[in-house]
Design a protein around this motif. Structure first.
Motif, short mmCIF file in Angstrom:
data_model
loop_
_atom_site.label_atom_id
_atom_site.label_comp_id
_atom_site.label_asym_id
_atom_site.label_seq_id
_atom_site.Cartn_x
_atom_site.Cartn_y
_atom_site.Cartn_z
N LEU A 206 0.84 -1.20 0.00
CA LEU A 206 0.00 0.00 0.00
C LEU A 206 0.87 1.24 0.00
O LEU A 206 2.06 1.20 0.36
CB LEU A 206 -0.92 0.01 1.23
CG LEU A 206 -1.84 -1.20 1.43
CD1 LEU A 206 -2.47 -1.16 2.80
CD2 LEU A 206 -2.90 -1.25 0.34
N GLU A 207 0.28 2.35 -0.38
CA GLU A 207 1.02 3.61 -0.35
C GLU A 207 1.27 4.04 1.09
O GLU A 207 0.49 3.76 2.00
CB GLU A 207 0.24 4.71 -1.07
CG GLU A 207 -1.05 5.13 -0.38
CD GLU A 207 -1.66 6.37 -0.97
OE1 GLU A 207 -0.89 7.28 -1.37
OE2 GLU A 207 -2.90 6.44 -1.03
N ASP A 208 2.39 4.73 1.30
CA ASP A 208 2.74 5.28 2.61
C ASP A 208 2.20 6.71 2.68
O ASP A 208 2.73 7.61 2.03
CB ASP A 208 4.25 5.25 2.81
CG ASP A 208 4.67 5.73 4.19
OD1 ASP A 208 3.77 6.02 5.01
OD2 ASP A 208 5.88 5.81 4.45
N LEU A 209 1.16 6.91 3.46
CA LEU A 209 0.53 8.24 3.55
C LEU A 209 1.43 9.26 4.23
O LEU A 209 1.21 10.46 4.11
CB LEU A 209 -0.80 8.13 4.30
CG LEU A 209 -1.85 7.23 3.66
CD1 LEU A 209 -3.06 7.12 4.57
CD2 LEU A 209 -2.25 7.74 2.29
N MET B 29 6.20 13.46 4.97
CA MET B 29 5.97 14.26 6.18
C MET B 29 7.22 14.27 7.04
O MET B 29 7.83 13.21 7.27
CB MET B 29 4.78 13.70 6.96
CG MET B 29 3.47 13.82 6.24
SD MET B 29 2.07 13.32 7.28
CE MET B 29 0.70 13.59 6.14
N LEU B 30 7.58 15.45 7.55
CA LEU B 30 8.75 15.57 8.40
C LEU B 30 8.47 15.10 9.82
O LEU B 30 9.29 14.43 10.44
CB LEU B 30 9.23 17.03 8.41
CG LEU B 30 9.66 17.61 7.06
CD1 LEU B 30 10.04 19.08 7.22
CD2 LEU B 30 10.81 16.82 6.47
N GLU B 31 7.31 15.46 10.35
CA GLU B 31 6.92 15.07 11.71
C GLU B 31 5.51 14.49 11.67
O GLU B 31 4.53 15.15 12.03
CB GLU B 31 6.98 16.28 12.66
CG GLU B 31 8.37 16.87 12.78
CD GLU B 31 8.38 18.12 13.66
OE1 GLU B 31 9.47 18.61 13.96
OE2 GLU B 31 7.30 18.61 14.03
N PRO B 32 5.37 13.24 11.22
CA PRO B 32 4.04 12.67 11.03
C PRO B 32 3.34 12.37 12.35
O PRO B 32 3.88 11.70 13.22
CB PRO B 32 4.31 11.38 10.25
CG PRO B 32 5.71 11.01 10.63
CD PRO B 32 6.44 12.30 10.83
N CYS B 33 2.13 12.88 12.49
CA CYS B 33 1.27 12.59 13.63
C CYS B 33 0.18 11.63 13.13
O CYS B 33 -0.55 11.95 12.20
CB CYS B 33 0.64 13.86 14.19
SG CYS B 33 1.87 15.06 14.77
N ASP C 119 1.10 16.47 9.24
CA ASP C 119 2.50 16.82 9.45
C ASP C 119 2.59 17.95 10.47
O ASP C 119 2.10 19.06 10.22
CB ASP C 119 3.14 17.25 8.13
CG ASP C 119 4.65 17.34 8.22
OD1 ASP C 119 5.19 17.24 9.34
OD2 ASP C 119 5.30 17.50 7.17
N ALA C 120 3.20 17.68 11.62
CA ALA C 120 3.32 18.71 12.66
C ALA C 120 4.21 19.87 12.20
O ALA C 120 4.05 20.99 12.67
CB ALA C 120 3.87 18.10 13.95
N ALA C 121 5.15 19.60 11.30
CA ALA C 121 6.00 20.68 10.79
C ALA C 121 5.18 21.70 10.01
O ALA C 121 5.37 22.91 10.15
CB ALA C 121 7.12 20.11 9.92
N PRO D 216 -0.30 15.81 -4.51
CA PRO D 216 0.84 14.91 -4.38
C PRO D 216 1.43 14.87 -2.97
O PRO D 216 2.07 13.90 -2.61
CB PRO D 216 1.85 15.50 -5.38
CG PRO D 216 1.47 16.93 -5.50
CD PRO D 216 -0.02 16.98 -5.34
N ASN D 217 1.23 15.89 -2.18
CA ASN D 217 1.84 15.91 -0.86
C ASN D 217 0.91 16.58 0.14
O ASN D 217 1.16 17.67 0.61
CB ASN D 217 3.18 16.66 -0.91
CG ASN D 217 3.94 16.56 0.39
OD1 ASN D 217 3.67 15.70 1.22
ND2 ASN D 217 4.90 17.43 0.57
#
Length: 431
Positions: A126-129, A133-137, A256-258, A380-381
């Motif tokens: 599967l895709e990595d959601l 992301m720099l700081e994934p929550c 992304d917390a960033a 895309p992001n």
């Protein structure tokens, strides 16, 4: 005449700095570009917040992460093989309910065999959601009061009824785990199933606020709208679809917390972080001004053995202003009936505080944000989204008289209500 060229010794160039300070010559280190791996590399997924992660006998139970931006979910039980078949059918479906569902789940890449730590088995790809992301929550929310499928044994049913019982009875969902990066410190905090089993009542709302990085009771409105736009799409689909029945299915919330930190600083929800590595901006002084606190305006242009020579500057008396140079005197205002009207307008509706204009801008920004987040154009992001995951206990409705999935829909409705209540608390924020 020989064609062989003589190798002349390399002449090392020295910088002005090295010549001035008589520094020794140093060999230049030539860096080579990194060689990218030609084969796919996999490793344990360190962002998993729920589910099994340990090794059982000859099987690795946890998620794997591939260097091509995908997540590998192991196929161990027969129910997990059913999940692979579920993704394959949804990804190629033509029915309207399943086509809509394909937009609400992670992108399915296929299934492959991998070997990790000597354990070879088949994985769902599967895709990595959280890839960019720099700081994934990340938060895993299991939906429904009933979390067992029609094929479950009595022992399985009793076991599922005792898990997260208080939270499921009250809200029709539970929170097995989540991780969050704090905006103020950047530190990662993880909350597992032991924390989730204790949640009930107001503690559930508090846990969601922890995940949303609430600062001094204020929730970022932009983050809420981004998450709610995905939740509203899932809610709309769940209320009318009759194609599947979902048991023990979860919502995966990611942001992304960033990016959130940038948004909160911009909206002044949190203060601007102070950087210790950036010196304060200072105006450059001229060469001669560095030798005298007199700021160098009196430099005579001569140098002595003690340094630059400064001339004495005598004060210049200021002459009184002539009538031609006096400040302009505005004319006496003319009293007209419009003066009272303009004064009332300024008193009741200030041009500096035009609340109707601010309200209009808030509505325009609100609609533009929702249109952007709810559009079918792929982003895309994205820095915040929600997807439906875990379909090992999902069953397709083959009968024509199939009903809606009230168990799943009720959990979604209650979850959305909490987020909508958070949104009402931020009604004064301008996005």
């Amino acid at each position: 005449m020989s064609d062989v060229r003589r190798h002349q010794p390399v002449r090392w160039q020295r910088s002005i700095h090295s010549v001035h300070y008589n520094l020794p010559r140093q060999e230049t280190v030539i860096t080579k570009p990194l060689k990218m791996p030609s084969e796919q590399e996999i490793q344990a997924y360190d962002r998993q917040v729920a589910g099994h992660t340990a090794t059982n006998g000859k099987k690795y139970l946890g998620l794997l992460q591939c260097n091509d931006g995908t997540i590998l979910k192991p196929i161990i039980k027969e129910s997990q093989r059913r999940e692979m078949e579920f993704y394959e059918r949804v990804s190629s479906a033509t029915e309207s309910d399943l086509v809509e569902l394909s937009r609400l789940v992670p992108r399915y890449v296929g299934s492959r065999h991998y070997t990790y730590n000597g354990h070879q088995q088949q994985y769902i790809v599967l895709e990595d959601l959280t890839q960019k992301m720099l700081e994934p929550c990340i938060m895993d929310v299991k939906i429904g009061r009933r979390t067992w499928d029609p094929l479950a044994t009595e022992e399985k049913i009793k076991n599922e009824q005792t898990k997260y019982a208080l939270c499921k009875q009250e809200y029709a969902f539970c929170i097995p785990g989540f991780q969050v990066y704090r905006l103020a410190t950047g530190q990662l905090h993880k909350y597992g199933k032991d924390y989730g089993k204790k949640l009930h009542g107001e503690m559930v709302r508090d846990a969601l606020k922890k995940y949303l990085n609430v600062s001094e009771g204020v929730v970022c409105r932009a983050l809420l709208l981004r998450i709610l736009s995905s939740l509203w799409q899932i809610q709309k689909w769940a209320r009318t679809q009759r194609a599947v029945k979902l048991y023990s299915t979860s919502l995966l919330l990611v942001y992304d917390a960033a990016k959130l930190r940038e948004c909160c600083v911009k909206e002044k929800i949190i203060p601007q972080p102070k950087s210790s590595c950036q010196p304060p901006l200072r105006r450059r002084s001229s060469i001669h001004s560095t030798h005298s606190p007199a700021a160098g305006a009196s430099f005579s242009g001569q140098l002595s053995h003690a340094g630059p020579v400064y001339k004495k500057v005598s004060p210049v008396p200021l002459a009184p202003l002539t009538p031609a140079l006096l400040p302009f005197t505005p004319p006496t205002p003319i009293n007209t009936p419009w003066n009272d009207v303009l004064e009332k307008l300024n008193h009741n509706h200030s041009f500096d505080h035009n609340y109707e204009d601010k309200l209009s801008k808030m509505k325009m920004n609100f609609r533009a944000t929702l249109d952007q987040m709810s559009s079918d154009t792929p982003n895309p992001n994205p820095w915040g989204t929600v997807k439906i995951i875990d379909f090992a206990h999902a069953f397709f409705n083959e009968d024509d008289d199939a009903t809606t999935d009230d168990n799943f829909s009720e959990g979604i409705d209650n979850f959305v209500k909490i987020f909508e209540s958070f949104l009402r608390e931020t009604s004064d924020q301008i996005i």
